[in-house]
Design a protein around this motif. Structure first.
Motif, short mmCIF file in Angstrom:
data_model
loop_
_atom_site.label_atom_id
_atom_site.label_comp_id
_atom_site.label_asym_id
_atom_site.label_seq_id
_atom_site.Cartn_x
_atom_site.Cartn_y
_atom_site.Cartn_z
N LYS A 1 4.79 -77.05 14.04
CA LYS A 1 5.55 -78.01 14.80
C LYS A 1 6.17 -77.28 15.98
CE LYS A 1 8.79 -81.62 14.08
NZ LYS A 1 9.61 -82.33 13.16
N ALA A 2 6.06 -77.88 17.16
CA ALA A 2 6.48 -77.17 18.35
C ALA A 2 7.83 -77.61 18.88
CB ALA A 2 5.44 -77.32 19.44
N ASN A 20 9.50 -73.79 12.09
CA ASN A 20 8.49 -72.74 12.20
C ASN A 20 9.19 -71.42 12.55
OD1 ASN A 20 6.77 -71.01 13.92
ND2 ASN A 20 5.20 -72.55 13.51
N LEU A 23 8.16 -69.82 15.99
CA LEU A 23 8.75 -70.55 17.11
C LEU A 23 10.25 -70.32 17.17
CD1 LEU A 23 8.23 -72.47 19.46
CD2 LEU A 23 8.60 -74.36 17.88
N VAL A 101 7.87 -79.30 25.20
CA VAL A 101 8.27 -79.57 23.82
C VAL A 101 8.75 -81.01 23.72
CG1 VAL A 101 9.99 -78.98 22.07
CG2 VAL A 101 8.86 -77.15 23.35
N THR A 106 1.75 -82.83 19.19
CA THR A 106 1.44 -82.74 17.76
C THR A 106 1.18 -84.12 17.19
OG1 THR A 106 2.70 -80.69 17.50
CG2 THR A 106 2.33 -82.00 15.51
N GLY A 127 -2.29 -75.61 12.05
CA GLY A 127 -1.30 -75.07 12.97
C GLY A 127 -1.67 -73.61 13.21
N SER A 128 -1.21 -73.06 14.30
CA SER A 128 -1.58 -71.69 14.64
C SER A 128 -1.11 -70.68 13.60
CB SER A 128 -1.03 -71.31 16.01
OG SER A 128 0.38 -71.37 16.00
N ASP A 160 -3.18 -76.63 16.51
CA ASP A 160 -1.89 -76.95 17.11
C ASP A 160 -1.12 -75.67 17.41
OD1 ASP A 160 0.14 -78.56 18.05
OD2 ASP A 160 0.90 -79.11 16.08
N ASP A 161 -0.38 -75.66 18.50
CA ASP A 161 0.51 -74.56 18.87
C ASP A 161 -0.22 -73.23 19.10
OD1 ASP A 161 2.75 -76.19 18.80
OD2 ASP A 161 3.15 -75.77 16.69
N LEU A 164 1.37 -69.80 20.19
CA LEU A 164 2.03 -68.88 19.26
C LEU A 164 1.11 -67.74 18.84
CD1 LEU A 164 3.91 -71.44 16.97
CD2 LEU A 164 4.78 -70.18 18.94
#
Length: 186
Positions: A1-2, A20, A23, A101, A106, A127-128, A160-161, A164
């Motif tokens: 989640k970003a 996260n 993040l 953001v 997402t 997710g990454s 996603d993301d 990162l």
């Protein structure tokens, strides 16, 4: 989640929650001093700042993120149309969503995955951080070829993301091989 899950001001200061860890560290390092400075100028006094991990979003809430309940606005209309178009393709090519953001990237990705699954397609959505962790575990267990094959057996790969992963060159290299695989399959 970003996105930042919440920011609340109480008697002990400002508490910023993210779900996260990677993040959280990036936000803390990149924006912590600016947040402290801005809060001090707004309130006229220094404000203690704390970053914490929030509890994960329940899976039923994640499942509710669909293209049908996405709120389309001027700032995300192009991304929404691109995602909808991609979802209608038999073998979609690469699509990268970039934006600030909280702009819905997402949500759109999860909505796309749900729509593709509803059409009977096999979708791998990662997710990454999960991608990196799976890749490193396979590396340590000497199972990288098996993992690569597992990832390539899907009709679509949704990541996603990716920002990162900038500090994980081996994982980024594997992502580039995966993208090449999906492009070659068309």
């Amino acid at each position: 989640k970003a996105a930042v899950d919440s920011a609340r001001l109480n008697g002990s200061g400002l508490i910023v929650s993210l779900s996260n860890q990677d993040l959280l560290e990036q936000v803390k390092t990149a924006y912590g001093p600016a947040i402290r400075s801005r809060m001090a100028s707004i309130l006229g006094r220094p404000v203690p700042l704390k970053f914490e991990l929030s509890t994960p979003v329940p899976s039923e809430a994640v499942n509710e993120q669909s293209l049908d309940n996405f709120i389309v606005g001027e700032s995300n209309l192009l991304a929404y149309k691109a995602v909808c178009s991609t979802g209608k393709q038999n073998r979609p090519g690469p699509l990268m969503l970039e934006g600030p953001v909280g702009s819905g990237k997402t949500h759109l990705l999860r909505g796309l995955g749900g729509a593709m699954r509803a059409d009977g397609r096999r979708v791998l959505s990662l997710g990454s951080v999960e991608l990196r962790d799976r890749f490193l575990a396979a590396l340590h267990q000497q199972r990288v070829p098996e993992l690569k094959q597992e990832w390539r057996d899907f009709d679509a790969l949704l990541l996603d993301d990716l920002q990162l992963l900038m500090s994980a060159p081996a994982t980024l290299e594997e992502v580039s091989h995966l993208v090449a695989h999906y492009l070659d399959a068309e």
